[in-house]
Design a protein around this motif. Structure first.
Motif, mmCIF file in Angstrom:
data_model
loop_
_atom_site.group_PDB
_atom_site.id
_atom_site.type_symbol
_atom_site.label_atom_id
_atom_site.label_comp_id
_atom_site.label_asym_id
_atom_site.label_seq_id
_atom_site.Cartn_x
_atom_site.Cartn_y
_atom_site.Cartn_z
ATOM 1 N N ILE A 48 -3.453 25.692 37.173
ATOM 2 C CA ILE A 48 -3.437 24.366 36.540
ATOM 3 C C ILE A 48 -3.924 24.419 35.087
ATOM 4 C CG2 ILE A 48 -3.653 23.103 38.720
ATOM 5 C CD1 ILE A 48 -6.659 22.692 37.996
ATOM 6 N N GLU A 49 -4.020 25.624 34.544
ATOM 7 C CA GLU A 49 -4.582 25.822 33.202
ATOM 8 C C GLU A 49 -3.939 24.938 32.138
ATOM 9 O OE1 GLU A 49 -4.979 29.421 29.922
ATOM 10 O OE2 GLU A 49 -3.986 29.808 31.825
ATOM 11 N N LYS A 50 -2.633 24.810 32.164
ATOM 12 C CA LYS A 50 -1.932 24.067 31.115
ATOM 13 C C LYS A 50 -2.139 22.556 31.211
ATOM 14 C CE LYS A 50 1.773 27.468 30.435
ATOM 15 N NZ LYS A 50 1.037 28.322 29.616
ATOM 16 N N VAL A 51 -2.562 22.083 32.372
ATOM 17 C CA VAL A 51 -2.687 20.631 32.553
ATOM 18 C C VAL A 51 -4.106 20.165 32.872
ATOM 19 C CG1 VAL A 51 -0.278 20.272 33.198
ATOM 20 C CG2 VAL A 51 -1.954 20.843 34.969
ATOM 21 N N MET A 52 -5.022 21.102 33.099
ATOM 22 C CA MET A 52 -6.388 20.676 33.431
ATOM 23 C C MET A 52 -7.094 20.151 32.186
ATOM 24 S SD MET A 52 -8.578 24.149 34.039
ATOM 25 C CE MET A 52 -9.280 25.045 32.668
ATOM 26 N N MET A 53 -8.013 19.238 32.422
ATOM 27 C CA MET A 53 -8.814 18.676 31.343
ATOM 28 C C MET A 53 -10.270 19.063 31.573
ATOM 29 S SD MET A 53 -7.084 14.911 31.045
ATOM 30 C CE MET A 53 -7.077 14.625 32.803
ATOM 31 N N LEU A 54 -11.028 19.054 30.498
ATOM 32 C CA LEU A 54 -12.460 19.309 30.584
ATOM 33 C C LEU A 54 -13.204 18.085 30.076
ATOM 34 C CD1 LEU A 54 -12.645 22.915 29.071
ATOM 35 C CD2 LEU A 54 -12.593 22.275 31.489
ATOM 36 N N ALA A 55 -14.350 17.839 30.678
ATOM 37 C CA ALA A 55 -15.242 16.791 30.197
ATOM 38 C C ALA A 55 -16.631 17.398 30.056
ATOM 39 C CB ALA A 55 -15.271 15.614 31.163
ATOM 40 N N VAL A 56 -17.324 16.994 29.021
ATOM 41 C CA VAL A 56 -18.702 17.433 28.797
ATOM 42 C C VAL A 56 -19.562 16.181 28.779
ATOM 43 C CG1 VAL A 56 -20.286 18.600 27.226
ATOM 44 C CG2 VAL A 56 -17.947 19.468 27.511
ATOM 45 N N ASP A 57 -20.515 16.136 29.685
ATOM 46 C CA ASP A 57 -21.385 14.963 29.833
ATOM 47 C C ASP A 57 -20.574 13.671 29.953
ATOM 48 O OD1 ASP A 57 -23.741 16.387 29.958
ATOM 49 O OD2 ASP A 57 -24.058 16.325 27.797
ATOM 50 N N GLN A 58 -19.584 13.710 30.823
ATOM 51 C CA GLN A 58 -18.774 12.556 31.210
ATOM 52 C C GLN A 58 -17.884 12.016 30.096
ATOM 53 O OE1 GLN A 58 -21.286 9.679 33.177
ATOM 54 N NE2 GLN A 58 -22.136 11.217 34.533
ATOM 55 N N GLU A 59 -17.605 12.844 29.086
ATOM 56 C CA GLU A 59 -16.657 12.462 28.038
ATOM 57 C C GLU A 59 -15.613 13.559 27.918
ATOM 58 O OE1 GLU A 59 -17.925 10.920 24.358
ATOM 59 O OE2 GLU A 59 -19.678 9.932 25.201
ATOM 60 N N TYR A 60 -14.339 13.152 27.878
ATOM 61 C CA TYR A 60 -13.276 14.141 27.755
ATOM 62 C C TYR A 60 -13.476 14.982 26.508
ATOM 63 C CZ TYR A 60 -10.661 12.059 31.573
ATOM 64 O OH TYR A 60 -10.278 11.614 32.803
ATOM 65 N N ALA A 61 -13.230 16.283 26.655
ATOM 66 C CA ALA A 61 -13.346 17.224 25.542
ATOM 67 C C ALA A 61 -11.945 17.589 25.062
ATOM 68 C CB ALA A 61 -14.090 18.470 25.999
ATOM 69 N N ASN A 62 -11.850 17.934 23.795
ATOM 70 C CA ASN A 62 -10.567 18.265 23.180
ATOM 71 C C ASN A 62 -10.668 19.578 22.420
ATOM 72 O OD1 ASN A 62 -9.054 15.708 23.710
ATOM 73 N ND2 ASN A 62 -10.791 14.870 22.589
ATOM 74 N N PRO A 63 -9.527 20.273 22.262
ATOM 75 C CA PRO A 63 -9.547 21.492 21.455
ATOM 76 C C PRO A 63 -10.174 21.211 20.087
ATOM 77 C CG PRO A 63 -7.439 21.262 22.558
ATOM 78 C CD PRO A 63 -8.200 19.978 22.796
ATOM 79 N N GLY A 64 -11.014 22.132 19.652
ATOM 80 C CA GLY A 64 -11.699 21.976 18.373
ATOM 81 C C GLY A 64 -13.077 21.341 18.485
ATOM 82 N N ASP A 65 -13.366 20.679 19.604
ATOM 83 C CA ASP A 65 -14.691 20.077 19.791
ATOM 84 C C ASP A 65 -15.751 21.168 19.886
ATOM 85 O OD1 ASP A 65 -13.544 17.565 19.870
ATOM 86 O OD2 ASP A 65 -13.869 17.252 22.024
ATOM 87 N N ARG A 66 -16.905 20.906 19.290
ATOM 88 C CA ARG A 66 -18.047 21.823 19.359
ATOM 89 C C ARG A 66 -19.175 21.138 20.122
ATOM 90 N NH1 ARG A 66 -17.801 26.257 17.303
ATOM 91 N NH2 ARG A 66 -20.036 26.567 17.085
ATOM 92 N N PHE A 67 -19.981 21.957 20.810
ATOM 93 C CA PHE A 67 -21.040 21.408 21.648
ATOM 94 C C PHE A 67 -22.318 22.216 21.512
ATOM 95 C CE2 PHE A 67 -16.953 20.735 23.665
ATOM 96 C CZ PHE A 67 -16.948 19.362 23.814
ATOM 97 N N GLU A 68 -23.430 21.524 21.592
ATOM 98 C CA GLU A 68 -24.729 22.163 21.734
ATOM 99 C C GLU A 68 -25.183 21.856 23.157
ATOM 100 O OE1 GLU A 68 -29.100 22.139 19.689
ATOM 101 O OE2 GLU A 68 -27.335 21.808 18.432
ATOM 102 N N LEU A 69 -25.111 22.855 24.009
ATOM 103 C CA LEU A 69 -25.422 22.664 25.422
ATOM 104 C C LEU A 69 -26.927 22.712 25.638
ATOM 105 C CD1 LEU A 69 -22.661 24.973 26.951
ATOM 106 C CD2 LEU A 69 -22.519 22.538 26.391
#
Length: 84
Positions: A48-69
């Motif tokens: 499902i790699e091409k269609v799966m989505m990721l969320a970080v702390d309950q907000e959808y993440a997008n390519p290019g987003d950076r995070f401090e975990l």
């Protein structure tokens, strides 16, 4: 590195065989690194790699987003959604 809770929903949960898992990530990371690390740990998600989505702390993440975990950060792997 920091251990972060990753949640798996729907088909992602079925593919990995669990609802959540702690995975190590760099404390400063980005969308692409998170995605790569999850796929390396769970190759079954390539289905499902091409269609799966990721969320970080309950907000959808997008390519290019950076995070401090931080200690209580949660990442979710969300399969394609369908509705009616």
């Amino acid at each position: 590195m920091i251990s972060i809770k990753v949640l798996f929903f729907g088909e992602a949960c079925q593919l990995v065989g669990k609802r959540e898992e702690a995975i190590d990530f760099p404390e400063e990371t980005d969308y692409e690194e998170i995605r790569k690390t999850i796929l390396e740990n769970y190759p079954a998600l390539q289905k499902i790699e091409k269609v799966m989505m990721l969320a970080v702390d309950q907000e959808y993440a997008n390519p290019g987003d950076r995070f401090e975990l931080v200690r209580f950060t949660e990442i979710a792997v969300i399969p394609p959604l369908s509705g009616g």
